[in-house]
Motif scaffolding. Structure first.
Motif, PDB file in Angstrom:
ATOM      1  N   ARG A 131       0.804  -1.231   0.000  1.00  0.00           N
ATOM      2  CA  ARG A 131       0.000   0.000   0.000  1.00  0.00           C
ATOM      3  C   ARG A 131       0.831   1.274   0.000  1.00  0.00           C
ATOM      4  O   ARG A 131       0.320   2.358  -0.266  1.00  0.00           O
ATOM      5  CB  ARG A 131      -0.958  -0.010   1.198  1.00  0.00           C
ATOM      6  CG  ARG A 131      -2.016  -1.094   1.023  1.00  0.00           C
ATOM      7  CD  ARG A 131      -3.055  -1.129   2.127  1.00  0.00           C
ATOM      8  NE  ARG A 131      -4.003  -2.199   1.838  1.00  0.00           N
ATOM      9  CZ  ARG A 131      -4.307  -3.182   2.677  1.00  0.00           C
ATOM     10  NH1 ARG A 131      -3.779  -3.219   3.892  1.00  0.00           N
ATOM     11  NH2 ARG A 131      -5.140  -4.121   2.315  1.00  0.00           N
ATOM     12  N   PRO A 165      -2.754   3.746  -1.870  1.00  0.00           N
ATOM     13  CA  PRO A 165      -3.769   3.802  -0.815  1.00  0.00           C
ATOM     14  C   PRO A 165      -3.379   4.768   0.305  1.00  0.00           C
ATOM     15  O   PRO A 165      -4.237   5.207   1.064  1.00  0.00           O
ATOM     16  CB  PRO A 165      -3.809   2.356  -0.304  1.00  0.00           C
ATOM     17  CG  PRO A 165      -3.346   1.531  -1.460  1.00  0.00           C
ATOM     18  CD  PRO A 165      -2.312   2.367  -2.143  1.00  0.00           C
ATOM     19  N   PHE A 166      -2.104   5.090   0.407  1.00  0.00           N
ATOM     20  CA  PHE A 166      -1.656   6.006   1.470  1.00  0.00           C
ATOM     21  C   PHE A 166      -1.630   7.466   1.028  1.00  0.00           C
ATOM     22  O   PHE A 166      -1.092   8.322   1.717  1.00  0.00           O
ATOM     23  CB  PHE A 166      -0.278   5.573   1.982  1.00  0.00           C
ATOM     24  CG  PHE A 166      -0.308   4.287   2.785  1.00  0.00           C
ATOM     25  CD1 PHE A 166      -1.511   3.706   3.176  1.00  0.00           C
ATOM     26  CD2 PHE A 166       0.877   3.657   3.155  1.00  0.00           C
ATOM     27  CE1 PHE A 166      -1.553   2.516   3.911  1.00  0.00           C
ATOM     28  CE2 PHE A 166       0.857   2.468   3.888  1.00  0.00           C
ATOM     29  CZ  PHE A 166      -0.361   1.896   4.265  1.00  0.00           C
ATOM     30  N   TRP A 169      -7.255   1.897   1.561  1.00  0.00           N
ATOM     31  CA  TRP A 169      -6.947   2.781   2.706  1.00  0.00           C
ATOM     32  C   TRP A 169      -7.800   2.375   3.909  1.00  0.00           C
ATOM     33  O   TRP A 169      -7.340   2.325   5.037  1.00  0.00           O
ATOM     34  CB  TRP A 169      -7.175   4.222   2.262  1.00  0.00           C
ATOM     35  CG  TRP A 169      -6.969   5.347   3.245  1.00  0.00           C
ATOM     36  CD1 TRP A 169      -7.819   6.393   3.443  1.00  0.00           C
ATOM     37  CD2 TRP A 169      -5.831   5.589   4.097  1.00  0.00           C
ATOM     38  NE1 TRP A 169      -7.301   7.266   4.361  1.00  0.00           N
ATOM     39  CE2 TRP A 169      -6.080   6.794   4.797  1.00  0.00           C
ATOM     40  CE3 TRP A 169      -4.649   4.902   4.352  1.00  0.00           C
ATOM     41  CZ2 TRP A 169      -5.190   7.332   5.731  1.00  0.00           C
ATOM     42  CZ3 TRP A 169      -3.754   5.436   5.277  1.00  0.00           C
ATOM     43  CH2 TRP A 169      -4.032   6.635   5.957  1.00  0.00           C
TER      44      TRP A 169
END
Lengths: 237, 629
Positions: free
Chosen positions: B274, B464-465, B588
């Motif tokens: 991620r 996702p971060f 996330w």
């Protein structure tokens, strides 16, 4: 088979330092398909040694390296292949078989070198700087101050200066070279100019090495032969 | 003899003149009069870094295959030459022809890392090209950017005429043809850019406008003219096997960072970590066939004379015929004294076996990248690596004779807590303990050497971060201190070494990574104050950057310390990479629940990359009979 390779270095290649010329040849040997021998052990490297490093900025027609090949190749074939695989600025001119014994290594044999020196465009002294070169060479001793780590020391360079003359703006030198005594042309030229009350600007000299020699003379009598002359051409099979 | 742009005495008075003379083996020379387009390809860092980059070698070769194009190279002059060029007004030149960059048709700049941004300005400045694209006329080349940082081009948008979003193999031909047509028709530069903006994947910042809300976030990002697309689609080379690949890459004279043949076995990664931008940008994962790889390997070695060959990919262990390619390389080349490098291998019985064949076990070290110390955090970041696997791998390696282990971690990850940081020390300790348990005293080569390295995490676009907050330099150093203290408290602390990175550089990288158009002014200001080669520790000056933020009136913390809301419009939202914002948001949320997502080969997670209908997405479809995106 041990082989002595002679090459010229010119053009933009003069900016390539000694270690990078070695790297260049390591890759060129592979591209040319030369079956070069490697050392034994965990990190094998090509058996390749250079006669005398050439400083950055200098050009040359007289560079030598000794290599060992596992599969013999004729001089004609090897020279053709290496030049085809090479870059502009390095031309291989000789490929000669040399004796196997350790005493025949170019690095050990090198005893003298020929150089040509001229001033880079716009860097020549305005005054006449050429006329007194023969007087300078005729001296019995030429003391110069050498800077070392411990300080300054006076040495006589005359014993290592074998020849020096000027012709049409080019100064020709034959100087001691190798591990025992090594004299650089710029040092001699600086010393000469100093006797004329002149000093060259930085990067004023354009220096070209013409040839490297071994000394095969006996009883202290010097007899210089080009390193390449100690080997034999390898004929086509 | 070839002409040089710099005089002999200048070249002799600077460091490594070979950086600036060209003429290397396999460098391409053409008659400038006989080509229609002259392309200068730039890597905005020093020669040794730039020459190590595979992407440029691919494009250099691809462009030069065209008879009507001559592509040359240009790199950042190091600070010594930079100074002289400014003093003496020497224009920046290309390595091959040594002609001024300003006279070229294109200047292509590859954007591999954010810390090179001031070097872009150096390249433009030394070339005599106005920094702002809006001030350029036909007297300047078209300045086009590409590479990973082009996926958020906004902080540097004003310096570029165009950006190429995606893989270079696809639409460059269209762009070059359009350029030729436009020059023939003698249209305005603006008109050329307008038409270029209609080529898929080409972004022309000039035709877009951003408005902001009162809180500083983006309110809208829209085209300013009809016919300009509101969305830019990432370009993907779907068939890797038949993609262009340089069989005769340029061989530098001086030692460069990557002094070897590089064999790109695949593009993309199935893993879905991620934090990893490359893992998302290069989806879908696409492999090159074993047969074509064999061919490339032997031709490239023949044409370069390199003594080393390295595999390149994000995760080599996931290549479906890894054994095939590795066995081929060993069988074919090891006898010819060619070193074989196998980076990014997962440590297991197979990789240990091949590594023991290609390297000196006693001297080399093994690398693990657990990225996080605790299992909870490894689940948060979706790094599918368990402690059990790491310890088993380490034990096996120790039995195989290795006693040096390198461990890579990140600090400052989202959702990370004090305990997770301490677990970095605990994991290192367990590995050290494994050595002393597994290897009998009489078989040990002294102590084992565990090197722990941490870098500070920078959230990147299209991951996702991308919603995550960052921390202050002080916070980061505090995190590193925690790790350091904990390592010092371990029983085997003498076998563990710890290195950590600079913290303030991380913060700036974070600003550039997720910045918007307002950051351009800061970069310009810092450059004016002398910032250059920011990726080089000896040139780095954080104070100067803080000053630049202040002068430009830009709040640094806005970009770093703020966690983003679900509905925030990101500066890079107009770019579509296949992977959807929806999927990233879901990931996330899963990160918050420490829930892992299976890799692409285990199960399709519907990320959106399947719209490119290639690589692993097609494997999935073959196996599962066509699941929807």
């Amino acid at each position: 088979m041990k082989v002595r390779v002679k090459f010229s270095k010119y053009g933009i290649m003069k900016f390539i330092g000694h270690l990078d010329v070695m790297r260049y040849f390591q890759k060129a040997m592979r591209r040319a398909g030369i079956d070069i021998a490697f050392t034994e052990g965990m990190s094998p490297h090509m058996i390749m040694s250079f006669a005398q490093p050439l400083g950055v900025g200098l050009t040359s027609d007289g560079e030598y390296m000794d290599i060992e090949v596992r599969t013999p190749m004729s001089s004609e074939e090897a020279i053709r292949r290496l030049n085809q695989a090479g870059a502009e600025g390095i031309t291989v001119t000789e490929w000669k078989q040399i004796p196997e014994d350790k005493g025949s290594k170019a690095m050990t044999l090198v005893a003298a070198a020929d150089y040509e020196l001229r001033f880079r465009k716009g860097f020549a002294p305005k005054l006449d700087w050429q006329s007194n070169i023969s007087h300078f060479f005729a001296q019995q001793s030429i003391p110069v101050i050498k800077k070392t780590k411990k300080g300054e020391r006076e040495v006589d360079i005359r014993p290592f200066l074998y020849e020096m003359y000027v012709n049409a703006g080019t100064v020709y030198f034959k100087l001691a070279a190798g591990s025992e005594a090594n004299l650089k042309p710029e040092l001699v030229m600086d010393a000469y100019l100093a006797t004329q009350g002149l000093e060259a600007q930085p990067f004023a000299y354009e220096i070209h090495r013409r040839e490297l020699y071994a000394d095969i003379g006996k009883d202290g009598k010097r007899k210089l032969v080009a390193l390449g002359a100690l080997g034999e051409d390898v004929p086509c099979a | 003899m070839r002409k040089l742009a710099l005089s002999d005495e200048l070249l002799l008075s600077i460091e490594k003149p070979a950086r600036y003379i060209g003429g290397e083996v396999n460098a391409v020379y053409k008659d400038a009069q006989k080509v229609a387009v002259r392309f200068a390809m730039c890597f905005p860092d020093v020669y040794e870094i730039g020459m190590s980059h595979l992407g440029i070698q691919i494009l250099y070769d691809m462009f030069n295959q065209r008879e009507d194009v001559w592509c040359e190279r240009v790199y950042s002059p190091w600070v010594d030459l930079d100074r002289v060029m400014r003093e003496r007004h020497i224009p920046l030149f290309a390595l091959e022809s040594q002609d001024p960059i300003r006279d070229f048709d294109f200047l292509g700049i590859t954007l591999q890392y954010e810390m090179c941004y001031t070097n872009i300005l150096q390249i433009l400045d030394l070339s005599g090209i106005p920094l702002e694209a809006s001030e350029r006329d036909w007297g300047c080349p078209i300045v086009i950017g590409g590479g990973p940082c082009a996926y958020n081009p906004e902080p540097i948008a004003e310096f570029f005429d165009l950006f190429y979003i995606g893989e270079g193999e696809t639409v460059y031909d269209d762009l070059l043809e359009l350029y030729k047509t436009c020059r023939k028709e003698a249209v305005s530069r603006r008109e050329f850019l307008r038409r270029a903006a209609q080529i898929p994947g080409i972004y022309a910042p000039l035709f877009y406008e951003t408005t902001y809300r009162e809180d500083g976030t983006i309110a809208s990002f829209t085209p300013t003219e009809d016919g300009i697309p509101s969305v830019i689609e990432k370009q993907v080379q779907s068939d890797m096997t038949n993609a262009p690949y340089p069989e005769a890459p340029v061989v530098p004279y001086i030692k460069v960072t990557q002094d070897r043949v590089v064999l790109e076995i695949q593009r993309g990664c199935i893993r879905g970590c991620r934090f990893c931008q490359a893992g998302m940008l290069y989806r879908p994962t696409r492999e090159r066939s074993l047969e074509v790889l064999k061919q490339h390997a032997s031709r490239m070695l023949e044409n370069t004379g390199h003594e080393e060959i390295s595999l390149s990919s994000l995760s080599s262990s996931d290549y479906s015929d890894l054994a095939g390619i590795v066995t081929y390389l060993i069988d074919e080349f090891q006898g010819r004294n060619i070193n074989i490098c196998l980076p990014s291998l997962r440590i297991d019985a197979f990789s240990l076996d091949v590594m023991s064949k290609v390297q000196d076990v006693k001297k080399s070290s093994l690398t693990f990248a657990p990225e996080a110390g605790s299992q909870r955090m490894r689940d948060v970041i979706n790094k599918g690596l368990t402690e059990e696997v790491i310890l088993e791998g380490a034990a096996e390696a120790f039995h195989g004779g290795w006693n040096k282990v390198k461990l890579y971690f990140m600090l400052g990850l989202p959702l990370e807590e004090e305990a997770d940081r301490k677990d970095i020390a605990h994991l290192a300790e367990k590995i050290a303990a494994t050595y002393y348990e597994e290897v009998p005293k009489d078989q040990r080569q002294g102590r084992c050497q565990i090197t722990v390295s941490t870098s500070f995490f920078v959230p990147k676009p299209f991951t996702p971060f991308q919603w995550a907050r960052m921390y202050t330099p002080g916070d980061y150093l505090g995190f590193a201190k925690t790790v350091n203290h904990e390592i010092k408290a371990m029983k085997n602390q003498k076998s563990i070494r710890y290195n950590w990175h600079q913290a303030d550089e991380t913060v700036l990288e974070g600003v550039f990574a997720r910045g918007d158009r307002r950051i351009g002014a800061v970069i310009k200001e810092a450059y004016r104050q002398g910032a250059l080669f920011d990726a080089w520790t000896e040139q780095w000056n954080y104070e100067r950057w803080l000053q630049a933020f202040q002068t430009a009136g830009v709040d640094l913390d806005f970009y770093t310390l703020r966690e983003r809301a679900e509905d925030e419009i990101f500066p890079w939202d107009f770019i579509h990479i296949g992977v959807t914002k929806n999927f990233l948001w879901r990931e996330w949320q899963k990160a918050h629940r420490a829930e892992v997502t299976p890799n692409c080969r285990q199960q399709c997670s519907g990320c959106g990359a399947a719209r490119y209908k290639s690589g692993v997405c097609m494997e999935q479809r073959a196996a599962q009979g066509g699941e929807a995106e």
